[in-house]
Scaffold this active site. Structure first.
Site, PDB file in Angstrom:
ATOM      1  CD  GLU A   1      52.745  20.234-104.806  1.00  0.00           C
ATOM      2  OE1 GLU A   1      53.203  20.687-105.863  1.00  0.00           O
ATOM      3  OE2 GLU A   1      52.300  19.072-104.691  1.00  0.00           O
TER       4      GLU A   1
ATOM      5  CD  GLU B   1      55.784  16.644-103.767  1.00  0.00           C
ATOM      6  OE1 GLU B   1      54.618  17.060-103.676  1.00  0.00           O
ATOM      7  OE2 GLU B   1      56.748  17.172-103.159  1.00  0.00           O
TER       8      GLU B   1
END
Length: 790
Positions: A643, A663
């Protein structure tokens, strides 16, 4: 009303109830587990039917268990062990082998909700004989957890289990956690003080009212053999702080909150009329549900009035409506009583008062009888059944509350036969869901007014929590006091802060509230955007107009924890503020990882977690990134690390680099921008696949997908990033800045011509910049420009 002979054979009827309890100081204290307490209550319920217990046990097709506290949240523990199939553990002790076993969601509404739900199932023919039960052995567990001869309550039972989960969605938000608003006393205290404000009462008047409400409860508890605290107390003793009655959360003292240190169990047997007749249950044991409702309130911080729970009132009113009676016809009432407002909210809504000749509790209430965890209202149902049998034809109301005035289940009972009622609760729920809500400001800054508040007390320390409204736009905010802010604590604790003007400021750790802007500046001195001499988790190198930033946690694969995030946030604040820094490179120390994302080990250790307002690494939520940031990716860029790379303007990767939004592999989501940026960077179908699978991709694949600008040999990411930075530095920094600004401004404009015609101030700035004149002059003179960044 119908006679029993006229009833549909599938009509549900409550035929048996039972309770069990023990106190630590009881003669013959047996150290029973929660399973054993529930089994004892269930045996009592089977015997209470007046039929043959063994035959009844064999006929049970459905068992439903209420969750104990130790299995009610993801982080709860069981120091003495627990059953992995609580409903079937209890059933096994009774000799029952039901086809269906249910473990209900957490919440005090559970017992009454299960009666309502499974009663409807019996009426529909999907069940015939149902046993519902719950129990807590919290007192025993706490007493014996450190004992050398402590028992082991662990057990494994095979068989299907319909585990409905915790049922806490919407009850705890990230905003509440960030401000320490996770425990029930604090949240109910906010509701209580909001109600006080609506009633325009002083602190003293309101405290006296809570004591007067609960004093009759202690009288009932004192006469109840199952009560955990059978002591009668007057109103003043309940509401006045003392050594024994210490403050918990303003306005609550210890005697005004639910008591969870109990060893209690309760159970109920529900079956069809046909089964009752077949199994020989005498009709004088039958009790019918004449009205019921299950409704859910809006989320706490969305409610217009934080001091009310109108959905709970609607549930009680609808149950009475279905029964065809008013409150004057009720012989008995038991309203869930974890905190005073849970009682006053419903009693006032349906027209009952604390001075009514009928007590508002049959057990003694949760602070005095005992919390019994989520199962309290099963005891209320049991007491209701006993009293109604003693007065045939009379009516009793049970109100069961869950969450923060969030989930309410109500039932109206009588021995008088009646067909199964047809509820319109679904229409009422749709009405509730359509009610207006209040907009919440996640990051609150500026002046506001106090809507409600509480001050919590823990080991001599105090912590203030405020719910307020911002002056500039009316949005609601939640904020907490800063450590050492005695001025704000004095306002909250010593005066009446409702409606007071306060100042709030947002930080990565949440919003903080104080008495004024000047006081806020004293508590949190504004930080100048300049670099430190050195950092603990970050290395910084300046080379002319280039800033190189290295995440220096190689032993953790450069995973980020709050201190590292804060340092990176400071570094990038300084970078964007310094006119002499034109390009930044971000990389990771060592050759194993750019960043493995969030430091899960730190998180799992239970340490405080926060992220700067500017996001992960100080980048993923940062606005106004009008200077280029290049990610030099060496090794893993996983989860939050990926990210961060996505948030950078350019990415250079070496051949060892691997990218993944991983995730989902650990039960999280890519909430730091990955879910937004990846589908905008690559084809949406491909982005969806990578997000949902957590699959890793190589540097070459990332290059093909357009996520990476350049790929180098192993170990070459940083030198290649420097080379790319050099190419950028050869151009006008003013032009680079303006270009990034215009691209950002037009990113959300779908029409190309509209985007082209977007009136950006960046174009105006370029037209009057010194760099424009220098660029044209250098071109005419055939020399290299000398950029000034102005």
């Amino acid at each position: 009303m119908a006679s029993s002979s006229d009833l549909d054979p599938r009509t549900p009827v409550l035929v048996g109830v039972g309770q069990a309890s023990e106190r630590l100081d009881d003669p013959g204290y047996r150290r029973l587990s929660a399973v054993e307490l529930a089994a004892a209550a269930a045996r009592a319920a089977l015997e209470d039917t007046g039929a043959e217990p063994a035959a009844l046990a064999a006929a049970i097709d459905t068992v439903a268990g209420i969750r104990q506290f130790e299995i009610s949240t993801p982080v709860a523990t069981a120091p003495l062990g627990r059953s992995d199939n609580y409903p079937r553990s209890v059933a096994r002790r009774l000799g029952a082998d039901p086809a269906r076993a249910i473990l209900e969601v957490a919440g005090g509404q559970g017992p009454q909700h299960l009666v309502n739900e499974l009663g409807a199932g019996i009426a529909a023919g999907t069940a015939e004989v149902v046993l519902i039960f719950g129990s807590e052995a919290i007192s025993t567990v706490r007493h014996l957890a450190g004992a050398p001869d402590r028992p082991d309550f662990t057990e494994h039972v095979d068989g299907d289990l319909e585990d409905r989960g915790f049922g806490i969605a919407g009850l705890v938000t990230r905003q509440q956690v960030a401000h320490g608003l996770v425990d029930a006393p604090s949240q109910y205290a906010l509701c209580e003080n909001a109600r006080r404000g609506r009633l325009k009462q002083s602190r003293e008047e309101y405290a006296a009212g809570m004591g007067e409400l609960f004093a009759p409860f202690t009288t009932v508890a004192a006469a109840n053999p199952h009560a955990a605290a059978p002591t009668e107390r007057d109103a003043a003793e309940l509401s006045t702080p003392s050594e024994a009655n210490r403050p918990i959360a303003d306005p609550y003292t210890r005697y005004l909150v639910a008591r969870d240190q109990v060893n209690q169990g309760a159970a109920a047997v529900l079956m069809s009329v046909a089964a009752a007749r077949r199994l020989g249950v005498p009709e004088n044991r039958w009790v019918f549900l004449h009205g019921f409702a299950d409704l859910r309130e809006q989320s706490l911080l969305e409610r217009i009035d934080l001091g009310a729970g109108p959905a709970s009132v609607l549930a009680a009113q609808h149950a009475l409506e279905l029964a065809g009676i008013g409150v004057e016809a009720l012989a008995t009432v038991d309203l869930y009583s974890c905190f005073p407002i849970a009682v006053s909210n419903v009693s006032e809504g349906v027209g009952l008062t604390a001075t009514d000749s009928r007590p508002l509790t049959l057990t003694g209430g949760l602070p005095f009888f005992g919390g019994a965890g989520n199962n309290y209202s099963m005891h209320a149902i049991a007491e209701t059944v006993h009293r109604l049998r003693a007065a045939p034809g009379s009516f009793g109301l049970v109100g069961a509350n869950g969450g923060i005035l969030s989930k309410y289940s109500a039932g109206v009972y009588s021995t008088t036969p009646t067909p199964w009622p047809v509820s319109r609760a679904a229409a009422l729920q749709a009405e509730i869901d359509s009610w207006p809500t209040v907009e919440l400001a996640q990051h609150a800054d500026g002046w506001g007014t106090v809507e409600t508040y509480t001050v919590t007390h823990h080991g001599g320390s105090r912590h203030g929590i405020v719910i307020g409204r911002l002056e500039r736009d009316g949005r609601r905010f939640i904020a907490s006091t800063a450590p050492g802010d005695e001025d704000m604590l004095a306002l909250l604790g010593d005066s009446d802060p409702l409606g007071a003007r306060v100042y709030v400021r947002s930080f990565g750790r949440g919003n903080r509230v104080s008495t004024s802007e000047e006081r806020m500046d004293q508590l949190f001195p504004p930080r100048a955007p300049v670099p430190r001499e050195a950092y603990e988790h970050v290395l910084v190198r300046r080379d002319g107009h280039l800033l190189e930033v290295t995440i220096n946690r190689p032993d953790a694969r450069n995973a980020l924890h709050p201190p590292a995030n804060d340092e990176l946030d400071e570094v990038f604040d300084a970078f964007f503020a310094d006119p002499e820094l034109w390009v930044a490179i971000l990389t990771g120390a060592g050759d194993k990882a750019f960043s493995a994302g969030n430091d899960l080990g730190y998180t799992a250790a239970g340490k405080p977690m926060w992220v700067p307002k500017n996001g992960f690494a100080g980048l993923t939520a940062r606005r106004g990134m009008t200077k280029p940031v290049i990610a030099a990716v060496n090794g893993y860029a996983m989860g939050g690390g990926c990210e961060i790379a996505l948030a950078c303007h350019l990415v250079v990767a070496d051949s060892t680099a691997q990218f993944a939004l991983s995730e989902v592999k650990v039960g999280l989501v890519a909430g730091a921008g990955g879910l937004v940026r990846l589908p905008r960077a690559i084809p949406p179908k491909l982005a969806t696949e990578l997000i949902l699978t957590g699959r890793r991709i190589s540097a070459e694949q990332a290059l093909d997908y357009g996520l990476v600008n350049r790929v180098t040999e192993a170990g070459g990411a940083l030198p290649a990033a420097r080379a790319l930075a050099g190419e950028i530095l050869a151009g006008s920094p003013t032009s680079v800045r303006a270009s990034l600004q215009i691209m950002a401004e037009t990113d959300g404009i779908t029409d190309t011509v509209d985007a082209v015609n977007h009136p950006s101030t960046a174009l105006d700035d370029i037209m009057v910049s010194e760099d424009l004149i220098e660029g044209l002059t250098a071109f005419a003179q055939k020399r290299t420009p000398r950029w000034r960044n102005r």
